[in-house]
Enzyme design. Structure first.
Site, PDB file in Angstrom:
ATOM      1  N   GLY A 166      -3.586 -21.603  -4.205  1.00  0.00           N
ATOM      2  CA  GLY A 166      -4.184 -22.686  -4.989  1.00  0.00           C
ATOM      3  C   GLY A 166      -3.122 -23.751  -5.213  1.00  0.00           C
ATOM      4  O   GLY A 166      -1.957 -23.450  -5.428  1.00  0.00           O
ATOM      5  N   LEU A 193      -5.119  -7.281 -13.744  1.00  0.00           N
ATOM      6  CA  LEU A 193      -6.245  -7.184 -12.810  1.00  0.00           C
ATOM      7  C   LEU A 193      -5.843  -6.295 -11.641  1.00  0.00           C
ATOM      8  O   LEU A 193      -4.850  -6.565 -10.963  1.00  0.00           O
ATOM      9  CB  LEU A 193      -6.648  -8.568 -12.298  1.00  0.00           C
ATOM     10  CG  LEU A 193      -6.970  -9.625 -13.359  1.00  0.00           C
ATOM     11  CD1 LEU A 193      -7.555 -10.863 -12.691  1.00  0.00           C
ATOM     12  CD2 LEU A 193      -7.925  -9.086 -14.420  1.00  0.00           C
ATOM     13  N   GLY A 249     -14.743 -12.418  -8.685  1.00  0.00           N
ATOM     14  CA  GLY A 249     -13.698 -13.419  -8.895  1.00  0.00           C
ATOM     15  C   GLY A 249     -12.765 -13.068 -10.044  1.00  0.00           C
ATOM     16  O   GLY A 249     -13.077 -12.208 -10.875  1.00  0.00           O
ATOM     17  N   GLY A 273      -8.684  -5.090  -7.005  1.00  0.00           N
ATOM     18  CA  GLY A 273      -8.598  -5.472  -5.591  1.00  0.00           C
ATOM     19  C   GLY A 273      -8.937  -4.310  -4.685  1.00  0.00           C
ATOM     20  O   GLY A 273      -8.720  -3.159  -5.029  1.00  0.00           O
ATOM     21  N   ARG A 326      19.231  17.697  -5.112  1.00  0.00           N
ATOM     22  CA  ARG A 326      17.776  17.677  -5.294  1.00  0.00           C
ATOM     23  C   ARG A 326      17.429  17.808  -6.769  1.00  0.00           C
ATOM     24  O   ARG A 326      18.290  18.085  -7.600  1.00  0.00           O
ATOM     25  CB  ARG A 326      17.159  18.804  -4.455  1.00  0.00           C
ATOM     26  CG  ARG A 326      17.254  18.510  -2.940  1.00  0.00           C
ATOM     27  CD  ARG A 326      16.805  19.698  -2.134  1.00  0.00           C
ATOM     28  NE  ARG A 326      15.490  20.159  -2.543  1.00  0.00           N
ATOM     29  CZ  ARG A 326      15.017  21.376  -2.278  1.00  0.00           C
ATOM     30  NH1 ARG A 326      15.756  22.257  -1.616  1.00  0.00           N
ATOM     31  NH2 ARG A 326      13.809  21.712  -2.673  1.00  0.00           N
ATOM     32  N   ARG A 350      -6.308  -3.932   3.368  1.00  0.00           N
ATOM     33  CA  ARG A 350      -5.301  -4.273   4.393  1.00  0.00           C
ATOM     34  C   ARG A 350      -4.075  -3.368   4.337  1.00  0.00           C
ATOM     35  O   ARG A 350      -3.216  -3.422   5.209  1.00  0.00           O
ATOM     36  CB  ARG A 350      -4.906  -5.743   4.279  1.00  0.00           C
ATOM     37  CG  ARG A 350      -6.038  -6.655   4.768  1.00  0.00           C
ATOM     38  CD  ARG A 350      -5.692  -8.105   4.603  1.00  0.00           C
ATOM     39  NE  ARG A 350      -4.583  -8.499   5.436  1.00  0.00           N
ATOM     40  CZ  ARG A 350      -3.784  -9.533   5.159  1.00  0.00           C
ATOM     41  NH1 ARG A 350      -3.980 -10.232   4.050  1.00  0.00           N
ATOM     42  NH2 ARG A 350      -2.800  -9.855   5.964  1.00  0.00           N
TER      43      ARG A 350
END
Ligand code: UD1
Ligand code: MG
Length: 456
Positions: free
Chosen positions: A144, A11, A83, A14, A319, A18
């Site tokens: 939860g 999932l 959800g 989102g 590099r 923030r």
């Protein structure tokens, strides 16, 4: 893994607001790998042959990254954020194939480990319909809570919906979950949204499964495993956990680190045996260090291959495209880019070697610069085996220095130099005998009030 087919649903719909960034949350990196790559690689290593990623709208960059990491990935869109259960159901098509095990993972939870997923899958193999990851955080606020009874796990109560008594439970839901593929669709279809957030909670899969007469269990894991990232500060915390794991794995494989807490690794850094890393060394992506090499303090190394027994630093910069052969020495304030330095060659101080080949055993003096850029394009410098480049030489590319040739110090070399030749490309030195003495005497005379000093 255990012979059962496995689908991992990641999932990643989102919002990630923030993070205060234009970059989607799951494309931020730790250990120089995107969060999404961490999750997808772990899913695949845990046997997830099928991979589904659920994205929000406008997530083309995330889809592209998912395809790069797991070309077999199926992408699903969740257009409305209703959800976690709703998000999983967005991948309904993938679930319809009824894989034995379904792993639901979060794109912003990158520290989950293969062993932990294996334990979740093990619980399904042992007959559970739902297996969740439980952990005991220092502060359970927001998580939860896992409500257990004699038969196992009875329900998960989201913090917002929990009673005072339920909030006192310290055992929390890590978020990730395994579902038996056989029952997954039936369980998910029964989940409603009558809760504080009006969301379809994946966590309700537990109570629903129990209602259907199926078993649910909680598998305990560490807080680090299920650490989710919502802010830049949490990104830095996850980086720190990952760095500790990478250092521990490197030392376990035999790397000597004098001050491991000061060494920064990439997820793909590869070490041979008996490698020593001094303090304050940073490894960017794509580095391999072969047996017996030493990387001395304050070096920065990325996209480079360090051959057996080579010595790099202190204060060296390798590099992308730096290929060092066996026993090469690259010393302080030397920068190497897109250059092959063949066995035993040395550049011990203050040099820039870019777009070049340095033949075996060649010696590059201090202050040597390959002038590889003319303001428009990059050009190659080819230095033969055993050549000696005197200090402070500029090699204006494209240019070729033959095997065993000698470049006088301070030269600006614009033409190819044949093998075994000496090339000088600098002003001729002239000597004026007694000049300094005559100057000094003339100055002393003028100071003593004698006729105006003449230049000697
Ligand atoms: C979730 C769990 C909670 C657990 C916590 C652990 C649920 C309902 N709750 O809460 O029990 O303690 O993780 O960190 O699962 N997502 C979507 N679409 C949506 C909603 C979420 O793709 O509609 C994705 C998010 O991008 C994220 C993941 O699902 O990757 C979890 O969602 P998030 O909002 O972080 O859930 P929490 O509130 O943390
Ligand atoms: Mg979360």
């Amino acid at each position: 893994m255990n012979g059962r087919s496995c689908l991992a649903i990641v999932l990643a719909a989102g919002e990630g607001t923030r993070m205060r960034s234009r970059t989607p949350k799951v494309l931020h990196t730790i250990g120089n790998r995107t969060l999404l790559e961490h999750v997808l690689s772990t899913a695949m290593a845990a046997g997830g042959a099928g991979i589904a990623v659920v994205l929000g709208p406008d997530h083309d960059a995330v889809a592209k990254e998912a395809r790069r990491v797991a070309p077999q990935v199926a992408i699903f869109k969740q257009t409305e954020r209703l959800g976690t259960a709703h998000a999983v159901l967005s991948a309904r098509e993938a679930l319809a194939a009824k894989p034995a095990d379904v792993l639901v993972m979060f794109g912003d939870t990158p520290l989950i480990q293969v062993d932990t997923l294996a334990r979740l899958r093990g619980a399904l193999a042992d007959g559970a319909a739902v297996a969740v990851l439980g952990f005991t955080p220092a502060d359970p606020t927001g998580y939860g809570r896992l409500i257990t009874d004699a038969a196992g796990l009875a329900a998960i109560r989201e913090h917002k919906d929990a009673s005072e008594a339920e909030r006192a439970i310290g055992f929390c839901n890590g978020g990730l979950m395994a579902l038996a593929g056989e029952h997954a669709l039936a369980i998910l279809a029964r989940i409603g949204n009558s809760n504080a957030n009006r969301e379809y909670y994946l966590t309700d899969a537990v109570a629903v499964a129990r209602d259907m007469g199926l078993n649910a269990v909680a598998i305990e894991t560490s807080e680090d495993d299920v650490r989710g990232i919502n802010t830049k500060a949490q990104l830095a915390e996850a980086e720190s956990v990952l760095q500790q794991r990478l250092r521990a794995a490197a030392m376990e494989a035999g790397v000597t680190m004098v001050a491991p807490e000061t060494v920064f690794l990439s997820s793909d850094t590869k070490f041979g045996k008996d490698v020593t890393i001094e303090p304050n060394v940073v490894f960017g992506p794509g580095v391999t260090v072969e047996d017996g090499a030493v990387i001395r303090a304050f070096s920065h190394v990325e996209g480079a291959h360090v051959g057996k027994g080579a010595r790099v630093g202190p204060f060296a910069r390798l590099r992308p495209g730096a290929q060092l052969g066996t026993d090469v020495h690259i010393g302080n304030f030397v920068e190497i880019k897109a250059a092959t330095i063949e066995d035993g060659a040395k550049a011990n101080h203050l040099a820039y070697i870019g777009d070049a080949r340095v033949g075996a055993g060649a010696n590059i003096g201090a202050g040597t610069i390959t002038c590889n850029y003319d303001g428009y394009g990059k050009h190659k410098t080819d230095i033969g085996a055993g050549a000696f480049i005197g200090t402070n030489s500029s090699l204006v590319a494209p240019v070729k220095i033959g095997d065993g040739a000698y470049i006088g110090s301070g030269s600006v070399i614009t033409k190819d130099v044949p093998a075994e030749a000496l090339a000088l490309g600098r002003g001729q030195q002239t000597i004026k005998e007694g000049w300094a003495k005559r100057l000094r005497e003339a100055r002393i005379l003028s100071k003593n009030g004698s006729p105006a000093a003449k230049k000697p």
